[in-house]
Design a protein around this motif. Structure first.
Motif, short mmCIF file in Angstrom:
data_model
loop_
_atom_site.label_atom_id
_atom_site.label_comp_id
_atom_site.label_asym_id
_atom_site.label_seq_id
_atom_site.Cartn_x
_atom_site.Cartn_y
_atom_site.Cartn_z
N TRP A 181 0.70 -1.21 -0.27
CA TRP A 181 -0.34 -0.19 0.02
C TRP A 181 1.01 1.45 -0.12
O TRP A 181 2.29 1.48 0.95
N PHE A 183 -8.38 2.04 -4.35
CA PHE A 183 -9.24 1.89 -2.82
C PHE A 183 -10.38 1.72 -3.75
O PHE A 183 -11.00 1.01 -3.35
N ASP A 230 -2.12 -3.64 7.25
CA ASP A 230 -2.52 -3.17 5.88
C ASP A 230 -3.72 -1.84 5.61
O ASP A 230 -4.10 -2.07 6.14
N ARG A 231 -4.33 -1.94 4.40
CA ARG A 231 -5.17 -0.46 4.04
C ARG A 231 -6.73 -0.92 4.97
O ARG A 231 -6.94 -0.29 5.76
N SER A 257 -7.47 1.26 8.48
CA SER A 257 -9.21 1.45 8.54
C SER A 257 -9.80 1.13 9.80
O SER A 257 -10.14 1.53 9.93
#
Length: 286
Positions: free
Chosen positions: A128, A151, A238-239, A243
């Motif tokens: 990422w 994304f 990771d994303r 989040s």
């Protein structure tokens, strides 16, 4: 020499040329198929056994693929006897080389940049990254471009020179990632109690690490709020992990602060991770 003899001789020359072209195509096709069906699978098998990095393995396979094409063309040229024809006009070859060189400047620069990117251990497929106000996951690193999936599931084709000459943030290059989030509370609210809530929520969160331990600092006295910045760490970032950890943390802080009667309505949040560098503003002549 009669016209008929001239036409007959010309026809023979074209027939010979046709046979040469057929021989070139046949030999090149056979060598190319051998490369695709034998050499490339064997190379893939060997590279898999070496347990190379996925990014490096893909790059090597692409190089082998290009080498197969070059060898096939060279074998076809040699078999058809075109080597003497090509070598007999040095001026034409030099002119073509110069023209191709000018036309391929961008291609060559992107190719060299791609080599530097591939050898960088902190730049890998599925990482990422963020650069020049954009972000996404690396899908593939080619000879000319790198493909990044955003994304929103869009594919962005980025010239390798852009990534090689631009500051790129890799959120996944290290095993741990720090997340910083700022909350604003009213001047009448208790700073110590709010700090305790922020730390308790971090301690109770299953995705937040105990070591390094979370921390809370007062960072600003704004016009209508006291700003507290909470800092905590997550593992194997990771994303999705980023989040989810941030979202659930903010939600739980909001719920506990509301239950404690702490006002977060004046919050101005700053979503930060890693390090932030601030440049000094330029001097202004008065």
């Amino acid at each position: 020499m009669t016209l008929l003899q001239s036409l007959s001789q010309l026809g023979e020359e074209y027939v010979d040329l046709g046979w040469q072209l057929a021989e070139f195509a046949a030999v090149a096709a056979v060598v190319f198929l051998i490369g695709q069906l034998v050499v490339e699978p064997l190379a893939r098998l060997v590279l898999d056994r070496w347990n190379l990095d996925r990014t490096l393995e893909r790059a090597l396979l692409k190089v082998i693929g290009v080498a197969v094409v070059v060898v096939a063309l060279a074998a076809g040229v040699a078999a058809a006897g075109f080597t003497a024809l090509l070598g007999g006009s040095a001026l034409v070859v030099a002119a073509l080389t110069l023209a191709v060189g000018f036309a391929a400047q961008d291609v060559l620069s992107n190719f060299v940049a791609g080599l530097f990117i591939v050898q960088d251990r902190n730049f890998n497929i599925d990482d990422w990254i963020e650069w020049d106000g954009r972000a996404g996951f690396i899908e593939d690193i080619g000879f000319r471009v790198t493909r990044v999936r955003t994304f929103d599931n869009e594919t962005v084709t980025v010239p390798n020179t852009e990534l090689a000459t631009t500051a790129v943030t890799n959120r996944m290059s290290n095993e741990q990632l720090r997340i910083s989030y700022s909350f604003g509370i009213g001047y009448a609210d208790d700073i110590d109690e709010t700090t305790r809530i922020l730390l308790d929520v971090a301690d109770d969160h299953e995705g937040i690490l105990d070591d390094p331990e979370p921390s809370v600092r007062v960072t600003d006295l704004a016009d209508s709020a006291v700003v507290l910045q909470s800092r905590f760490w997550i593992d194997s970032p990771d994303r999705e992990e980023f989040s989810v950890a941030r979202s659930t943390y903010i939600q739980r802080v909001k719920e506990r602060c509301a239950a404690a009667g702490i006002d977060l309505s004046t919050t101005t949040q700053h979503d930060l991770s890693g390090e932030l560098a601030v440049a000094e503003p330029p001097a202004v002549d008065r």
